[in-house]
Design a protein around this motif. Structure first.
Motif, PDB file in Angstrom:
ATOM      1  N   TRP A   1      11.552  -2.378  21.554  1.00 52.41           N
ATOM      2  CA  TRP A   1      12.863  -2.664  21.049  1.00 52.41           C
ATOM      3  C   TRP A   1      13.453  -1.788  20.023  1.00 52.41           C
ATOM      4  O   TRP A   1      14.807  -1.399  20.116  1.00 52.41           O
ATOM      5  N   HIS A   2      12.629  -0.847  19.511  1.00 50.28           N
ATOM      6  CA  HIS A   2      13.111   0.238  18.506  1.00 50.28           C
ATOM      7  C   HIS A   2      13.115   1.579  19.262  1.00 50.28           C
ATOM      8  O   HIS A   2      13.637   2.532  18.545  1.00 50.28           O
ATOM      9  N   SER A   3      13.162   1.569  20.459  1.00 50.26           N
ATOM     10  CA  SER A   3      12.838   2.942  21.116  1.00 50.26           C
ATOM     11  C   SER A   3      14.192   3.275  22.114  1.00 50.26           C
ATOM     12  O   SER A   3      14.014   4.458  22.764  1.00 50.26           O
TER      13      SER A   3
END
Length: 328
Positions: free
Chosen positions: A137-139
């Protein structure tokens, strides 16, 4: 279970009719059988390769992220296995006379409602997507693009109007998606970048997984022809399929012996030695294999075992190289 549990062949053309008989409820044991745990090395080895390739290159990844990415790959493989079992059952492709093991054709041998198997396959796929999202989700968009391509392939492989598995593209698609897209997506999840440089190092994985498909389809030529499945072995015939199979097998073994040495040095040499020691039985059978229907069960066990040894030790070599870097 007998063939009376297959679909009614007098149903309207193109509309498989599932017989109205009492089925057993879906149990945890049946769900695990449909997931076909013995095939998981084909997903776990590329996932581990991608994880340790990143770590060996200094691309950071948390343990939780690594576990979620591996789980996404295993659940995707479980979805493919379950959906394949469902499609083969309702189409009447598999039967007890087709040299299939219980774990390869669960719906042939157990009275599990096929509609429940279809639902389970979808649940596995959705669960894989959730694990992938949680890990990435953070990439940024890169891992999601790879993940969407993988998810569409899972659906297209089995349940599309013309499934990829029934076309001459099945071997190439499965080899590239599992052998290259899984490591590529894993690396993308780590830092949000498309590490295309990983793909050449994925060639052993691609070949090993493609050989699983050729082993399966090469052994199923006689039953795939009346089922109108135009697989690559059906198109080529057994003689030319054997030539292709043995050429790919030789290239795979050569890469497993050369790539670790070039990329990893002394650790690579140890990987080659262990591959030769632990893999002599499965690889020995594959070298002699004729892809005959009566040898199908042993063929599939051998190619799965060869993937676990060959591609598994390749991933382990990258892991060992990373650990040595940490100590250094």
């Amino acid at each position: 279970m007998t063939n009376s549990l297959k679909r009614n062949r007098s149903a309207a053309p193109g509309i498989p009719e599932i017989p109205a008989i009492p089925y057993e409820r879906m149990t945890a044991a049946a769900a695990i059988r449909l997931a076909a745990v013995h095939t998981w090395p084909a997903a776990v080895c590329p996932a581990c390769f991608g994880i340790f390739w990143c770590l060996q290159r200094g691309i950071s990844m948390s343990p939780a992220q690594a576990v979620l990415l591996a789980a996404a790959c295993v659940l995707s493989q479980s979805s493919v296995n379950t959906l394949n079992d469902y499609v083969d059952f309702v189409s009447g492709t598999d039967s007890e006379a087709d040299n299939v093991e219980v774990n390869d054709s669960v719906l042939v041998y157990y009275r599990v409602n096929p509609r429940h198997a279809l639902a389970l396959g979808i649940i596995y796929l959705v669960s894989a997507a959730l694990c992938g999202v949680a890990a990435s989700w953070h990439s940024g968009p890169a891992p999601f693009i790879v993940g969407i391509l993988g998810g569409l392939t899972v659906l297209g492989y089995s349940v599309a109007p013309v499934p990829v598995a029934a076309l001459p593209l099945g071997e190439a698609v499965s080899g590239f998606v599992m052998g290259a897209l899984i490591p590529l997506g894993t690396a993308a999840a780590a830092d949000g970048k498309f590490h295309l440089e990983i793909i050449p190092e994925c060639l052993p994985l691609i070949l090993g997984i493609a050989l699983i498909m050729i082993s399966n389809n090469g052994s199923d030529i006689e039953k795939d022809i009346p089922a109108e499945r135009m697989t690559l072995p059906v198109l080529l015939g057994r003689g030319r399929t054997l030539i292709l199979y043995r050429s790919m097998l030789a290239a795979w073994i050569a890469l497993l012996c050369v790539q670790p040495l070039i990329r990893l040095g002394k650790i690579g040499f140890l990987s080659i030695l262990l591959t030769l020691i632990l893999g002599h039985r499965p690889f020995g059978f594959l070298i002699r294999a004729r892809l005959l229907p009566e040898d199908r069960i042993r063929q599939m066990k051998s190619i799965t075992g060869a993937n676990l040894v060959g591609n598994g030790l390749l991933a382990a070599a990258y892991a060992a190289s990373w650990l040595l870097q940490l100590k250094g």
